[in-house]
Design an enzyme around this catalytic site. Structure first.
Site, PDB file in Angstrom:
ATOM      1  N   CYS A 106      21.984  73.072  -2.859  1.00  0.00           N
ATOM      2  CA  CYS A 106      23.426  73.167  -2.991  1.00  0.00           C
ATOM      3  C   CYS A 106      24.025  72.275  -1.894  1.00  0.00           C
ATOM      4  O   CYS A 106      23.838  72.522  -0.708  1.00  0.00           O
ATOM      5  CB  CYS A 106      23.828  74.634  -2.811  1.00  0.00           C
ATOM      6  N   CYS A 113      37.548  71.699   2.932  1.00  0.00           N
ATOM      7  CA  CYS A 113      38.110  71.464   1.583  1.00  0.00           C
ATOM      8  C   CYS A 113      39.624  71.629   1.665  1.00  0.00           C
ATOM      9  O   CYS A 113      40.119  72.551   2.312  1.00  0.00           O
ATOM     10  CB  CYS A 113      37.542  72.472   0.587  1.00  0.00           C
ATOM     11  N   CYS A 120      37.802  81.718  -0.732  1.00  0.00           N
ATOM     12  CA  CYS A 120      36.733  80.812  -0.299  1.00  0.00           C
ATOM     13  C   CYS A 120      36.787  80.543   1.210  1.00  0.00           C
ATOM     14  O   CYS A 120      37.823  80.151   1.740  1.00  0.00           O
ATOM     15  CB  CYS A 120      36.857  79.500  -1.055  1.00  0.00           C
TER      16      CYS A 120
HETATM   17  N1  SAH Z   1      35.064  72.983  -4.892  1.00  0.00           N
HETATM   18  C1  SAH Z   1      34.164  73.141  -5.977  1.00  0.00           C
HETATM   19  C2  SAH Z   1      32.720  73.278  -5.539  1.00  0.00           C
HETATM   20  C3  SAH Z   1      32.445  74.056  -4.283  1.00  0.00           C
HETATM   21  S1  SAH Z   1      32.814  75.792  -4.359  1.00  0.00           S
HETATM   22  C4  SAH Z   1      34.580  74.337  -6.820  1.00  0.00           C
HETATM   23  O1  SAH Z   1      35.486  75.057  -6.417  1.00  0.00           O
HETATM   24  O2  SAH Z   1      34.012  74.499  -7.902  1.00  0.00           O
HETATM   25  C5  SAH Z   1      31.405  76.354  -5.279  1.00  0.00           C
HETATM   26  C6  SAH Z   1      31.635  77.635  -6.045  1.00  0.00           C
HETATM   27  O3  SAH Z   1      31.745  78.746  -5.163  1.00  0.00           O
HETATM   28  C7  SAH Z   1      32.903  77.615  -6.873  1.00  0.00           C
HETATM   29  O4  SAH Z   1      32.678  78.104  -8.183  1.00  0.00           O
HETATM   30  C8  SAH Z   1      33.763  78.572  -6.081  1.00  0.00           C
HETATM   31  O5  SAH Z   1      34.787  79.072  -6.831  1.00  0.00           O
HETATM   32  C9  SAH Z   1      32.747  79.598  -5.633  1.00  0.00           C
HETATM   33  N2  SAH Z   1      33.214  80.531  -4.608  1.00  0.00           N
HETATM   34  C10 SAH Z   1      34.038  80.263  -3.591  1.00  0.00           C
HETATM   35  N3  SAH Z   1      34.274  81.401  -2.876  1.00  0.00           N
HETATM   36  C11 SAH Z   1      33.577  82.393  -3.471  1.00  0.00           C
HETATM   37  C12 SAH Z   1      33.414  83.782  -3.218  1.00  0.00           C
HETATM   38  N4  SAH Z   1      34.028  84.389  -2.199  1.00  0.00           N
HETATM   39  N5  SAH Z   1      32.634  84.512  -4.051  1.00  0.00           N
HETATM   40  C13 SAH Z   1      32.005  83.922  -5.098  1.00  0.00           C
HETATM   41  N6  SAH Z   1      32.109  82.600  -5.369  1.00  0.00           N
HETATM   42  C14 SAH Z   1      32.891  81.835  -4.581  1.00  0.00           C
HETATM   43 FE1  SF4 Z   2      37.549  74.129  -2.165  1.00  0.00          FE
HETATM   44 FE2  SF4 Z   2      36.418  76.501  -1.936  1.00  0.00          FE
HETATM   45 FE3  SF4 Z   2      38.347  76.124  -3.721  1.00  0.00          FE
HETATM   46 FE4  SF4 Z   2      35.901  74.998  -4.118  1.00  0.00          FE
HETATM   47  S1  SF4 Z   2      36.381  77.178  -4.066  1.00  0.00           S
HETATM   48  S2  SF4 Z   2      37.936  74.047  -4.354  1.00  0.00           S
HETATM   49  S3  SF4 Z   2      35.358  74.560  -1.957  1.00  0.00           S
HETATM   50  S4  SF4 Z   2      38.578  75.985  -1.480  1.00  0.00           S
END
Ligand code: SAH
Ligand code: SF4
Length: 344
Positions: A106, A113, A120
């Protein structure tokens, strides 16, 4: 003279660079073989190249590999989280995951970001900068060397929004795919995006047949607005429409990520609304009970998760509850966050 990072170049660019320096083309292949197959990152150890040429290469180029400053390994499933220091001292994370049929990495695409999704940790850490192609590629090399593994699956699901660093991410993917470099099949590479609709459409014309995963997390704009600020720019219908265009062109099934959050998006009626929204699109929905997060959202109960899942299935939508890995080391999705230099 400023040295150039070999990993920032595409294969063709590297051939040009070498030719301009009067180096033979096959030297490119030799150097790449040392880097990608043997994980040798120092020209002086590339013993099938003459000593003069090694010195010459070292004058013009270097091979930038991030330095591990923290490595945590899960006692449960071997999942390993790496905190890397980049050349400028900034830090990013990658995760190594073991599955029965694949070894997956990963990978991060940005330092932090800018999109600030509420659930997140990376979003909460703010945005510092895009990663270079070399910094994206090198995360895989560094893991392979440290853990002596051959990674055969790559997901751009680490820190950052890959489609906001589009050119560098695509260049990294081309290099992973290149036969002279990592030689990894495009179908083993996945971009995960929060739904940058215009870039999803652009990606449909990418020459490589990679996989796409879209972080939807809501069945309507009302809910999505509350958790993903980017929804103001690309509302949910536009995201779904871009997936349709993507699918028409690529014929690929799209994965939809759906974080289930207690009391917010976890009811049967939300599942039905999601099914209606996705009508006409060939998808696989991954339901992920939310991981520990800055907003303190909670996971729905098993009962809610199951009825959500069943409702989707009733609508003939393929769906699974995602099995989490590395929960004892906070390696799960959305848990990757920036820390200050060297500080855990
Ligand atoms: N920015 C991109 C890729 C990185 S985040 C995106 O948002 O898709 C990767 C994955 O982790 C995304 O599906 C995001 O929504 C998820 N993610 C972020 N925070 C999370 C959380 N607290 N619990 C579960 N998944 C989470
Ligand atoms: Fe950015 Fe996290 Fe949202 Fe993915 S899930 S777009 S890493 S803030």
């Amino acid at each position: 003279m400023i040295k150039k990072n070999i990993l920032d170049f595409s294969y063709d660019e590297l051939v040009k660079e070498f030719t301009n320096l009067n180096l033979k083309k096959f030297r490119v292949d030799q150097v790449l073989d040392w880097i990608f197959k043997k994980h040798i990152f120092d020209f002086f150890e590339m013993t099938n190249i003459s000593k003069n040429e090694r010195e010459f290469l070292d004058e013009y180029f270097y091979i930038s590999i991030p330095e591990p400053i923290d490595i945590q390994e899960s006692k449960i499933d071997g999942t390993t989280k790496f905190l890397w220091k980049l050349e400028d001292g900034r830090t990013i994370e990658s995760v190594l995951l073991f599955y029965p049929n694949r070894i997956s990495a990963c990978i991060s695409s940005q330092v932090g970001c800018p999109l600030k999704c509420k659930f997140c940790s990376t979003g909460a850490s703010g945005f510092e900068r895009n990663l270079t192609p070399g910094e994206i590629v090198a995360q895989v090399l560094a893991i392979e060397k440290l853990k002596d593994v051959n990674i055969n699956n790559i997901v751009l699901m680490g820190m950052g929004e890959p489609l906001l660093n589009y050119d560098n991410v695509l260049k990294a993917i081309r290099n992973w795919n290149n036969k002279k470099m990592k030689n990894l099949g495009a179908r083993r590479i996945t971009i995960s995006t929060s739904g940058i609709a215009d870039k999803i459409e652009e990606l449909a014309d990418f020459e490589l047949d990679i996989r796409l995963s879209v972080s939807l997390h809501a069945p309507n704009n009302y809910i999505r607005d509350q958790i993903m600020p980017i929804n103001a720019k690309y509302p949910i219908e536009e995201v779904v429409q871009s997936c349709k265009i993507y699918q028409e062109k690529t014929k690929n099934r799209v994965t939809i990520e759906y974080i289930a959050i207690k009391g917010l998006n976890d009811e049967e009626k939300h599942a039905q609304e999601l099914a209606d929204l996705l009508k006409g699109l060939k998808v696989m929905v991954n339901i992920i009970p939310v991981n520990p997060n800055p907003a303190n959202y909670e996971r729905p109960s098993k009962k809610f998760l199951n009825s959500f899942l069943n409702k989707l299935k009733e609508n003939n939508i393929e769906a699974t509850l995602r099995i989490e890995k590395g929960t004892d080391i906070d390696a799960a999705c959305g848990q990757l966050k920036m820390r200050k230099k060297g500080v855990k």
